[in-house]
Design a protein around this motif. Structure first.
Motif, PDB file in Angstrom:
ATOM      1  N   GLY A 136      -0.746 -10.406  21.128  1.00  0.00           N
ATOM      2  CA  GLY A 136      -0.866 -11.045  19.829  1.00  0.00           C
ATOM      3  C   GLY A 136       0.428 -11.710  19.406  1.00  0.00           C
ATOM      4  N   SER A 137       0.323 -12.641  18.446  1.00  0.00           N
ATOM      5  CA  SER A 137       1.518 -13.337  17.958  1.00  0.00           C
ATOM      6  C   SER A 137       1.440 -13.631  16.463  1.00  0.00           C
ATOM      7  CB  SER A 137       1.725 -14.655  18.730  1.00  0.00           C
ATOM      8  OG  SER A 137       0.592 -15.514  18.571  1.00  0.00           O
ATOM      9  N   GLY A 138       0.535 -12.948  15.752  1.00  0.00           N
ATOM     10  CA  GLY A 138       0.397 -13.151  14.316  1.00  0.00           C
ATOM     11  C   GLY A 138       1.292 -12.228  13.508  1.00  0.00           C
ATOM     12  N   GLY A 139       0.928 -12.024  12.243  1.00  0.00           N
ATOM     13  CA  GLY A 139       1.751 -11.256  11.338  1.00  0.00           C
ATOM     14  C   GLY A 139       1.935  -9.811  11.755  1.00  0.00           C
ATOM     15  N   MET A 140       0.861  -9.148  12.184  1.00  0.00           N
ATOM     16  CA  MET A 140       0.991  -7.758  12.601  1.00  0.00           C
ATOM     17  C   MET A 140       1.779  -7.649  13.904  1.00  0.00           C
ATOM     18  SD  MET A 140       0.694  -4.609  11.992  1.00  0.00           S
ATOM     19  CE  MET A 140      -0.477  -4.371  10.654  1.00  0.00           C
ATOM     20  N   ALA A 141       1.588  -8.612  14.812  1.00  0.00           N
ATOM     21  CA  ALA A 141       2.371  -8.615  16.045  1.00  0.00           C
ATOM     22  C   ALA A 141       3.860  -8.742  15.736  1.00  0.00           C
ATOM     23  CB  ALA A 141       1.921  -9.759  16.953  1.00  0.00           C
ATOM     24  N   LYS A 142       4.182  -9.510  14.703  1.00  0.00           N
ATOM     25  CA  LYS A 142       5.579  -9.656  14.293  1.00  0.00           C
ATOM     26  C   LYS A 142       6.137  -8.341  13.786  1.00  0.00           C
ATOM     27  CE  LYS A 142       8.415 -12.963  11.693  1.00  0.00           C
ATOM     28  NZ  LYS A 142       8.380 -14.073  10.694  1.00  0.00           N
ATOM     29  N   ALA A 143       5.358  -7.614  12.967  1.00  0.00           N
ATOM     30  CA  ALA A 143       5.787  -6.308  12.471  1.00  0.00           C
ATOM     31  C   ALA A 143       5.980  -5.330  13.630  1.00  0.00           C
ATOM     32  CB  ALA A 143       4.766  -5.765  11.474  1.00  0.00           C
ATOM     33  N   VAL A 144       5.049  -5.348  14.588  1.00  0.00           N
ATOM     34  CA  VAL A 144       5.141  -4.479  15.757  1.00  0.00           C
ATOM     35  C   VAL A 144       6.386  -4.799  16.573  1.00  0.00           C
ATOM     36  CG1 VAL A 144       4.081  -4.025  18.008  1.00  0.00           C
ATOM     37  CG2 VAL A 144       2.678  -3.978  15.935  1.00  0.00           C
ATOM     38  N   THR A 145       6.615  -6.087  16.827  1.00  0.00           N
ATOM     39  CA  THR A 145       7.735  -6.505  17.666  1.00  0.00           C
ATOM     40  C   THR A 145       9.072  -6.157  17.035  1.00  0.00           C
ATOM     41  OG1 THR A 145       6.374  -8.318  18.523  1.00  0.00           O
ATOM     42  CG2 THR A 145       8.732  -8.471  18.899  1.00  0.00           C
ATOM     43  N   ALA A 146       9.198  -6.382  15.737  1.00  0.00           N
ATOM     44  CA  ALA A 146      10.437  -6.028  15.040  1.00  0.00           C
ATOM     45  C   ALA A 146      10.659  -4.520  15.067  1.00  0.00           C
ATOM     46  CB  ALA A 146      10.393  -6.531  13.606  1.00  0.00           C
ATOM     47  N   ALA A 147       9.588  -3.744  14.886  1.00  0.00           N
ATOM     48  CA  ALA A 147       9.705  -2.284  14.911  1.00  0.00           C
ATOM     49  C   ALA A 147      10.143  -1.799  16.296  1.00  0.00           C
ATOM     50  CB  ALA A 147       8.381  -1.650  14.513  1.00  0.00           C
ATOM     51  N   LEU A 148       9.616  -2.424  17.343  1.00  0.00           N
ATOM     52  CA  LEU A 148      10.024  -2.071  18.706  1.00  0.00           C
ATOM     53  C   LEU A 148      11.507  -2.363  18.906  1.00  0.00           C
ATOM     54  CD1 LEU A 148       6.949  -3.461  20.660  1.00  0.00           C
ATOM     55  CD2 LEU A 148       7.650  -1.057  20.610  1.00  0.00           C
ATOM     56  N   ARG A 149      11.945  -3.543  18.499  1.00  0.00           N
ATOM     57  CA  ARG A 149      13.361  -3.897  18.655  1.00  0.00           C
ATOM     58  C   ARG A 149      14.254  -2.914  17.912  1.00  0.00           C
ATOM     59  NH1 ARG A 149      15.634  -8.663  15.158  1.00  0.00           N
ATOM     60  NH2 ARG A 149      15.225  -6.982  13.667  1.00  0.00           N
ATOM     61  N   ASP A 150      13.916  -2.627  16.662  1.00  0.00           N
ATOM     62  CA  ASP A 150      14.768  -1.775  15.842  1.00  0.00           C
ATOM     63  C   ASP A 150      14.662  -0.305  16.214  1.00  0.00           C
ATOM     64  OD1 ASP A 150      15.540  -4.092  14.625  1.00  0.00           O
ATOM     65  OD2 ASP A 150      14.325  -3.802  12.822  1.00  0.00           O
ATOM     66  N   SER A 151      13.681   0.035  17.060  1.00  0.00           N
ATOM     67  CA  SER A 151      13.561   1.389  17.595  1.00  0.00           C
ATOM     68  C   SER A 151      14.210   1.506  18.970  1.00  0.00           C
ATOM     69  CB  SER A 151      12.083   1.802  17.678  1.00  0.00           C
ATOM     70  OG  SER A 151      11.491   1.803  16.392  1.00  0.00           O
ATOM     71  N   GLY A 152      14.819   0.404  19.450  1.00  0.00           N
ATOM     72  CA  GLY A 152      15.592   0.446  20.685  1.00  0.00           C
ATOM     73  C   GLY A 152      14.858   0.070  21.953  1.00  0.00           C
ATOM     74  N   PHE A 153      13.602  -0.411  21.849  1.00  0.00           N
ATOM     75  CA  PHE A 153      12.851  -0.807  23.045  1.00  0.00           C
ATOM     76  C   PHE A 153      13.377  -2.146  23.568  1.00  0.00           C
ATOM     77  CE2 PHE A 153      10.213   2.282  21.017  1.00  0.00           C
ATOM     78  CZ  PHE A 153       9.447   2.869  22.008  1.00  0.00           C
ATOM     79  N   SER A 154      13.644  -2.212  24.873  1.00  0.00           N
ATOM     80  CA  SER A 154      14.198  -3.439  25.453  1.00  0.00           C
ATOM     81  C   SER A 154      13.255  -4.128  26.433  1.00  0.00           C
ATOM     82  CB  SER A 154      15.523  -3.136  26.169  1.00  0.00           C
ATOM     83  OG  SER A 154      15.322  -2.159  27.187  1.00  0.00           O
ATOM     84  N   ASP A 155      12.364  -3.363  27.078  1.00  0.00           N
ATOM     85  CA  ASP A 155      11.456  -3.931  28.084  1.00  0.00           C
ATOM     86  C   ASP A 155      10.103  -4.224  27.421  1.00  0.00           C
ATOM     87  OD1 ASP A 155      10.022  -4.697  30.286  1.00  0.00           O
ATOM     88  OD2 ASP A 155      10.213  -2.785  31.369  1.00  0.00           O
ATOM     89  N   VAL A 156      10.028  -5.371  26.755  1.00  0.00           N
ATOM     90  CA  VAL A 156       8.836  -5.727  25.974  1.00  0.00           C
ATOM     91  C   VAL A 156       8.381  -7.132  26.358  1.00  0.00           C
ATOM     92  CG1 VAL A 156       7.891  -6.102  23.662  1.00  0.00           C
ATOM     93  CG2 VAL A 156       9.567  -4.279  24.039  1.00  0.00           C
ATOM     94  N   THR A 157       7.079  -7.265  26.600  1.00  0.00           N
ATOM     95  CA  THR A 157       6.476  -8.575  26.867  1.00  0.00           C
ATOM     96  C   THR A 157       5.439  -8.880  25.794  1.00  0.00           C
ATOM     97  OG1 THR A 157       6.768  -8.323  29.259  1.00  0.00           O
ATOM     98  CG2 THR A 157       5.182  -9.983  28.513  1.00  0.00           C
ATOM     99  N   ILE A 158       5.550 -10.061  25.197  1.00  0.00           N
ATOM    100  CA  ILE A 158       4.563 -10.528  24.226  1.00  0.00           C
ATOM    101  C   ILE A 158       3.543 -11.377  24.965  1.00  0.00           C
ATOM    102  CG2 ILE A 158       4.195 -11.788  22.076  1.00  0.00           C
ATOM    103  CD1 ILE A 158       6.057  -9.334  21.836  1.00  0.00           C
ATOM    104  N   VAL A 159       2.291 -10.965  24.924  1.00  0.00           N
ATOM    105  CA  VAL A 159       1.223 -11.710  25.593  1.00  0.00           C
ATOM    106  C   VAL A 159       0.399 -12.418  24.525  1.00  0.00           C
ATOM    107  CG1 VAL A 159      -0.829 -11.574  27.047  1.00  0.00           C
ATOM    108  CG2 VAL A 159       1.161 -10.117  27.523  1.00  0.00           C
ATOM    109  N   ALA A 160       0.407 -13.750  24.575  1.00  0.00           N
ATOM    110  CA  ALA A 160      -0.336 -14.552  23.598  1.00  0.00           C
ATOM    111  C   ALA A 160      -0.722 -15.869  24.248  1.00  0.00           C
ATOM    112  CB  ALA A 160       0.504 -14.801  22.350  1.00  0.00           C
ATOM    113  N   ARG A 161      -1.967 -16.273  24.059  1.00  0.00           N
ATOM    114  CA  ARG A 161      -2.421 -17.540  24.637  1.00  0.00           C
ATOM    115  C   ARG A 161      -1.745 -18.731  23.980  1.00  0.00           C
ATOM    116  NH1 ARG A 161      -8.966 -16.338  25.057  1.00  0.00           N
ATOM    117  NH2 ARG A 161      -8.802 -14.639  26.585  1.00  0.00           N
ATOM    118  N   ASN A 162      -1.400 -18.597  22.708  1.00  0.00           N
ATOM    119  CA  ASN A 162      -0.732 -19.677  21.988  1.00  0.00           C
ATOM    120  C   ASN A 162       0.753 -19.647  22.342  1.00  0.00           C
ATOM    121  OD1 ASN A 162       0.622 -21.256  20.009  1.00  0.00           O
ATOM    122  ND2 ASN A 162      -1.108 -21.042  18.621  1.00  0.00           N
ATOM    123  N   GLU A 163       1.172 -20.560  23.199  1.00  0.00           N
ATOM    124  CA  GLU A 163       2.559 -20.558  23.665  1.00  0.00           C
ATOM    125  C   GLU A 163       3.534 -20.823  22.526  1.00  0.00           C
ATOM    126  OE1 GLU A 163       5.497 -22.700  26.959  1.00  0.00           O
ATOM    127  OE2 GLU A 163       3.348 -23.190  26.880  1.00  0.00           O
TER     128      GLU A 163
END
Length: 279
Positions: A136-163
């Motif tokens: 996903g790449s919408g609003g909730m995906a943004k909240a998830v991605t920021a939470a992952l970064r601020d929780s120290g996760f480094s190996d993260v891939t965002i999968v979204a059809r909309n490049e």
């Protein structure tokens, strides 16, 4: 067992604290959640839902009328930011506000979706070294991605059809983007509508789900999506959207009232919020 009949019996007075929601399409979930807790805890608060085509005037009304709290849904989450006096780190992390607290005329913006995701990553003891795929790449995906970064996760891939949106989201938080992926990470997170009652389907392959140790689905209705059902059958630890929505609403409640309800009461409010009236 909590008595739900008292929720319908409250009569507000001139001293009642008012909290509201602003959304393009108001729903009853937040209204039922908050009012349930107000009544169970005997608080002189009332929560109701509104929509508007003039968000500037609506936020001015929140300030002028002394409305204590305001939940904000799409399409207003970014538009309200310049109308506020300050934003909390949770909102600054994703440049999006879903909660406004009126502190004697000073409006402060928060993002409790972000707070809920961070809390769930911690409570499920998911190591930051875990590989993650977020769909996903919408609003909730943004909240998830920021939470992952601020929780120290480094190996993260965002999968979204909309490049355009997918690559921009990944770039903003220092992660990778892919249009599709057969990667088999330790943690799968669905932040798309795929799996909702009107949009059935799986956001990940069966092989990905079978390999995952944790699966988080932000969808709250239905409570048990096809993704979570499959993950359960493969023995993964599942984190349902009902927990996300309950935690984010509880974080709102705490900021509006200054009271932290016990976990069992939050769970009861969450169940009540998803019932149809009269059930």
């Amino acid at each position: 067992m909590h008595d739900t009949s008292t929720v319908e019996a409250f009569l507000p007075t001139r001293d009642t604290m008012l909290c509201i929601s602003l959304a393009a399409r108001p729903r009853n979930i937040g209204t039922r959640f908050h009012n349930f807790l107000y009544r169970q805890l005997d608080l002189d608060y009332l929560y109701t839902a509104f929509t508007t085509d003039d968000v500037t005037a609506a936020i001015a009304g929140v300030r002028a009328l002394g409305i204590r709290g305001c939940s904000v849904s799409m399409p207003f989450k970014e538009a309200v930011i310049p109308l506020l006096d300050a934003i909390d780190d949770s909102a600054a992390a994703i440049e999006s506000v879903n909660t406004i607290v009126n502190d004697h005329g000073t409006l402060i913006g928060y993002n409790t979706d972000y707070l809920a995701i961070r809390a769930l990553l911690a409570s499920n003891q998911i190591p930051a070294s875990t590989s993650v795929v977020v769909r996903g790449s919408g609003g909730m995906a943004k909240a998830v991605t920021a939470a992952l970064r601020d929780s120290g996760f480094s190996d993260v891939t965002i999968v979204a059809r909309n490049e355009t949106t997918g690559a921009a989201l990944a770039r903003s938080y220092g992660y990778h983007w892919a249009g599709t992926s057969d990667q088999q990470p330790g943690l799968l997170i669905n932040a798309t509508p795929l799996g909702m009652e009107h949009q059935p389907g799986l956001p990940f392959t069966s092989e990905q789900v079978a390999a995952a140790r944790w699966v988080l689905d932000v969808i709250a209705m239905p409570a048990k999506t096809a993704l979570l059902d499959l993950a359960d059958r493969h023995g993964a630890t599942t984190i349902p959207g009902t927990e996300v929505i309950a935690l984010q609403a509880a974080e709102q409640f705490i900021r509006y009232t200054g009271i932290e309800p016990p976990a069992e009461l939050i769970a009861a409010a969450s169940r009540f919020s998803r019932e149809e009236p009269g059930q």
